[in-house]
Design an enzyme around this catalytic site. Sequence first.
Site, mmCIF file in Angstrom:
data_model
loop_
_atom_site.group_PDB
_atom_site.id
_atom_site.type_symbol
_atom_site.label_atom_id
_atom_site.label_comp_id
_atom_site.label_asym_id
_atom_site.label_seq_id
_atom_site.Cartn_x
_atom_site.Cartn_y
_atom_site.Cartn_z
ATOM 1 N N GLU A 143 -118.313 -55.840 17.226
ATOM 2 C CA GLU A 143 -119.366 -55.312 16.352
ATOM 3 C C GLU A 143 -118.837 -55.055 14.950
ATOM 4 O O GLU A 143 -119.577 -55.108 13.983
ATOM 5 C CB GLU A 143 -119.901 -53.993 16.920
ATOM 6 C CG GLU A 143 -120.483 -54.095 18.311
ATOM 7 C CD GLU A 143 -120.699 -52.727 18.919
ATOM 8 O OE1 GLU A 143 -121.861 -52.337 19.073
ATOM 9 O OE2 GLU A 143 -119.703 -52.056 19.252
ATOM 10 N N ARG A 163 -121.124 -51.095 29.310
ATOM 11 C CA ARG A 163 -120.636 -50.585 28.026
ATOM 12 C C ARG A 163 -120.380 -49.093 28.178
ATOM 13 O O ARG A 163 -121.279 -48.337 28.570
ATOM 14 C CB ARG A 163 -121.671 -50.823 26.921
ATOM 15 C CG ARG A 163 -121.213 -50.309 25.544
ATOM 16 C CD ARG A 163 -122.239 -50.603 24.472
ATOM 17 N NE ARG A 163 -123.452 -49.800 24.624
ATOM 18 C CZ ARG A 163 -124.573 -50.003 23.926
ATOM 19 N NH1 ARG A 163 -124.640 -51.002 23.064
ATOM 20 N NH2 ARG A 163 -125.626 -49.236 24.117
ATOM 21 N N ASP A 184 -125.105 -54.757 15.143
ATOM 22 C CA ASP A 184 -124.159 -54.041 14.286
ATOM 23 C C ASP A 184 -123.243 -54.991 13.527
ATOM 24 O O ASP A 184 -122.871 -54.721 12.379
ATOM 25 C CB ASP A 184 -123.328 -53.055 15.105
ATOM 26 C CG ASP A 184 -124.053 -51.736 15.326
ATOM 27 O OD1 ASP A 184 -124.842 -51.350 14.445
ATOM 28 O OD2 ASP A 184 -123.853 -51.105 16.375
ATOM 29 N N HIS A 199 -136.694 -50.433 16.409
ATOM 30 C CA HIS A 199 -137.245 -50.149 17.726
ATOM 31 C C HIS A 199 -138.513 -50.961 17.989
ATOM 32 O O HIS A 199 -138.741 -51.453 19.092
ATOM 33 C CB HIS A 199 -137.552 -48.659 17.850
ATOM 34 C CG HIS A 199 -136.331 -47.826 18.076
ATOM 35 N ND1 HIS A 199 -136.320 -46.456 17.922
ATOM 36 C CD2 HIS A 199 -135.075 -48.161 18.450
ATOM 37 C CE1 HIS A 199 -135.112 -45.993 18.206
ATOM 38 N NE2 HIS A 199 -134.340 -47.007 18.514
ATOM 39 N N CYS A 214 -124.704 -59.894 23.382
ATOM 40 C CA CYS A 214 -125.662 -58.955 23.965
ATOM 41 C C CYS A 214 -126.543 -58.301 22.906
ATOM 42 O O CYS A 214 -127.291 -57.377 23.209
ATOM 43 C CB CYS A 214 -124.943 -57.890 24.787
ATOM 44 S SG CYS A 214 -123.818 -56.841 23.832
#
Length: 561
Positions: free
Chosen positions: A421, A326, A445, A187, A492
């Site tokens: 992913e 998404r 991911d 984060h 993305c």
Amino acid sequence: MSTTINGTPVVQGIAYAPAVWVRRPELPELSDTILPESERSNEIEHFTQCARTVADNLFARAARAQGEAADVLIVTASLATDRAWVKDITARIQSGASAVHAVIASTNKFVAAFEAAGGLMAERTTDLKDVRDRILAHLQGEPEPGIPQRDIPYILLADDLTPADTAGLDPRACVAMVTELGGPTSHTSIIARQLGIPCIVAARQLSLITSESPVLVDAHAGTLTLGVDPAEAEALVQADAKRNQLIHQWQGPGRTRDGHAVQLLANVGDGAAARTAAQSSVAEGVGLLRTELAFLDAPFEPSIHEQVHIYSEVFEVFAGHKVVVRTLDAGSDKPVHYATLDNEPNPALGVRGVRTTGPHPEVLDHQIDALALAAQHNPQTDVWVMAPMVSTIPEAQWFTSLVRERAQAAGVSLRAGIMVEVPSVAVLVDQFMPLVDFVSIGTNDLTQYTMAADRLSADLAEYSDPWQPAPLALIARVARSGQEHHKPVGVCGEAASDPILACVLVGMGVTSLSMAAGAIAGVGAALGQVSLAQCRAAAEAVAGARDAGDARVRARAALGI
């Protein structure tokens, strides 16, 4: 004599200023005193009020923040009133523990569970500890912890930083930030990218630097250097300032020096973030509309009518442009009680993304219906819909068929795609491509699953680096398949916001890059300085790299940097 400390670079830039350390407050000593039964209900009420105050404060910060910073703060704010955590604390108080004791003990329990789960769940430990410290401050009548305000430039050093602290930083004063923990997709890293603050994570020897020591941070190379000649350091800072000037002057659209077009899109979570992205005038559309934010803050599944309103806010802002949606990416670090499973032993590898349609098929059905209606209300918007965490060919076939059926029923055009992913999709990509209208690569991911490494572990930060050759090879494979099947391939994940890596991705054949709106100009300016041939040469160069550092060096050499 100079001393150099190495870490993992996250946001590029060079800065020279005094170091300022920020450390979390020490926990109060616990007491074995048992609360009388007559005081327990008041103690529970006191805790509940403090938790609500912390949540309200964090939601207020989220409202003032933009883009991904706001999204991260919303997730953190939701922890303050998390049902399982609050229930555990309440039970401890009912058994006679003080609120302070109960909050600390319960947090220790949940942190241990998150760390044992690993993966994305481990990301929540820093956030939960931050919420704990803020609630403890209120319980004891003290101000919430945070970063002290300074008027002069400084370089922020910390073991780790919380989203609430990071989102409130002023880039004019905090000229760089370095943490001993964290990873490239934590984060803290995500918010640093949005703020444009040079950032290095996983600097394991950071404790060697003391507060107020002048330090040179080179977030291109991932180094901190002590004992540098001030004049030499200032020359490097000024040279980097010229790069920043090019970024500020860049107006778009995305293209290489010789005119090869690359769509540069924004990642957004709601209408407010979409409006902010549109105001920058450089985003050519939305490459990732994260729909789960509407679900995370709702006690019940939003109705189709409510969802239509939420999606239409974004579609209206980008009328005449592409918006890639998404579908709900619930699970793991984003649990939604009416769409995910409780107490999974390994949530990062569990029921998340499109897999939630097993136990809760109605949630996706309602969402697709809402998206079709929102597209019907906004016919000028080019709506693309993709599913997260697709792993198998039948999943891709089922999802794209569902989207096309609902689009046809509503009389609208929806492009149906999937996210790449899970490595299984990249391995069998030539079998997936004929089934979909497009793919979008989620590099965070994909890297984590390819390298079998918790992306938030400081000890494994080098494995989570988006420059790792193995995930780059999978991205190249997907991009090549997209070209052969004439299907758009977007990125993305956080890799898209790295200006140098963006050039490599374009050289591989990626057709669009989506990132925090604040990162678009930096990527656009970098692309505008190189030709498509140089991008392709950089892509070929990294194919032979031994590790992430070698890949960076090879790419910069091929690009003439």
